[in-house]
Design an enzyme around this catalytic site. Structure first.
Site, PDB file in Angstrom:
ATOM      1  N   SER A 131       1.960  -1.977  -5.974  1.00  0.00           N
ATOM      2  CA  SER A 131       0.886  -0.602  -6.199  1.00  0.00           C
ATOM      3  C   SER A 131      -0.440  -1.359  -5.720  1.00  0.00           C
ATOM      4  O   SER A 131      -0.392  -1.507  -4.423  1.00  0.00           O
ATOM      5  CB  SER A 131       1.387  -0.189  -7.517  1.00  0.00           C
ATOM      6  OG  SER A 131       0.926   0.992  -7.500  1.00  0.00           O
ATOM      7  N   ASP A 141       9.239   7.821  -5.073  1.00  0.00           N
ATOM      8  CA  ASP A 141       7.657   7.426  -5.607  1.00  0.00           C
ATOM      9  C   ASP A 141       6.144   8.442  -6.008  1.00  0.00           C
ATOM     10  O   ASP A 141       6.637   8.948  -4.829  1.00  0.00           O
ATOM     11  CB  ASP A 141       7.915   6.064  -4.967  1.00  0.00           C
ATOM     12  CG  ASP A 141       6.342   5.547  -6.193  1.00  0.00           C
ATOM     13  OD1 ASP A 141       5.972   5.849  -6.398  1.00  0.00           O
ATOM     14  OD2 ASP A 141       6.205   4.289  -5.642  1.00  0.00           O
ATOM     15  N   HIS A 163       8.009   4.640  -9.402  1.00  0.00           N
ATOM     16  CA  HIS A 163       7.265   3.606  -8.862  1.00  0.00           C
ATOM     17  C   HIS A 163       7.609   2.420  -9.831  1.00  0.00           C
ATOM     18  O   HIS A 163       6.663   2.379 -10.492  1.00  0.00           O
ATOM     19  CB  HIS A 163       6.002   4.238  -9.382  1.00  0.00           C
ATOM     20  CG  HIS A 163       4.748   3.792  -8.421  1.00  0.00           C
ATOM     21  ND1 HIS A 163       4.813   3.649  -7.494  1.00  0.00           N
ATOM     22  CD2 HIS A 163       3.805   2.899  -9.667  1.00  0.00           C
ATOM     23  CE1 HIS A 163       3.317   2.762  -7.715  1.00  0.00           C
ATOM     24  NE2 HIS A 163       3.011   2.211  -8.897  1.00  0.00           N
TER      25      HIS A 163
END
Length: 224
Positions: free
Chosen positions: A112, A165, A197
């Site tokens: 991320s 996601d 995610h």
């Protein structure tokens, strides 16, 4: 920054993985998963981001590599924060190099926001690295590339993204990968169907294989 979580090599160290966590996490969040997949000669360094206010989360303070102002791919970015975080990552690389691990035996990775930082840090580092692992992320300050790139176009990049996601949209990963492919020679973009995610066993198996291949190439000289 607080001291990173370090997983020492179990035999003589000849390689290093530096892996950055996502927003609000710490170095502990990924250390055990990475310890399970790294080769025995690889040391794993999982730094923890400094705690700072994050605009996207109404100014709440949390571990964050840089400020996130928006999740719109064309929106404003925290350029000074990104560059300061990049300098910290370059410092970690330099420490390993000074300890005798060549840059082309060092893998940068992250998830991320940490993956975004890994990509940016790798592209703006002036020595070829073994490879980059970029999970569920995007290329920050993308408008500056390829001009901002100082690394070799041969550095292998493994980018992975779940197509479900809700946090960092899959489309951002796709757009970043296609841009990277326009100026880097060795970019793999892998889609994980139904993954949100987060990570998965399949993804971690692929990361393990990628790291193994990168380090093999660094010995045989394909990544010089």
């Amino acid at each position: 920054m607080s001291a990173p979580v370090i997983v020492e090599a179990t035999v003589k160290q000849t390689a290093t993985l530096i892996f950055m966590h996502g927003l609000g996490d710490t170095g502990h969040g990924w250390s055990s998963a990475l310890a399970a997949i790294r080769p025995p000669f690889m040391k794993v360094i999982c730094p923890t981001a400094p705690t700072q206010p994050v605009s996207l989360n109404a100014g709440f303070r949390m571990p964050s590599w840089f400020d996130l102002k928006t999740l719109d791919i064309g929106g404003p970015e925290d350029e000074p924060g990104i560059q300061s975080a990049r300098d910290n990552v370059h410092g970690l690389i330099q420490k390993e190099v000074a300890a005798g691990i060549p840059a082309n035996r060092i893998v940068l990775g992250g998830f991320s926001q940490g993956g975004a930082l890994a990509l940016y840090s790798a592209l703006t580092y002036d020595q070829p690295l073994a490879g980059v692992v970029a999970l569920s992320c995007w290329l920050p300050l993308h408008k500056q590339f390829p001009g901002a790139k100082v690394n070799s176009e041969d550095v292998p990049i493994f980018q992975a993204h779940g197509d479900y996601d809700p946090v960092v949209p899959y489309k951002f990963g796709q757009l970043s990968a296609s841009m990277l492919k326009s100026f880097m020679k060795n970019v793999t973009f892998k889609t994980y169907n139904g993954l949100s995610h987060s990570s998965s066993d399949d993804e971690m198996d692929d990361v393990k294989n990628f790291i193994t291949l990168c380090l093999l190439f660094s010995i045989t000289g394909h990544n010089q």
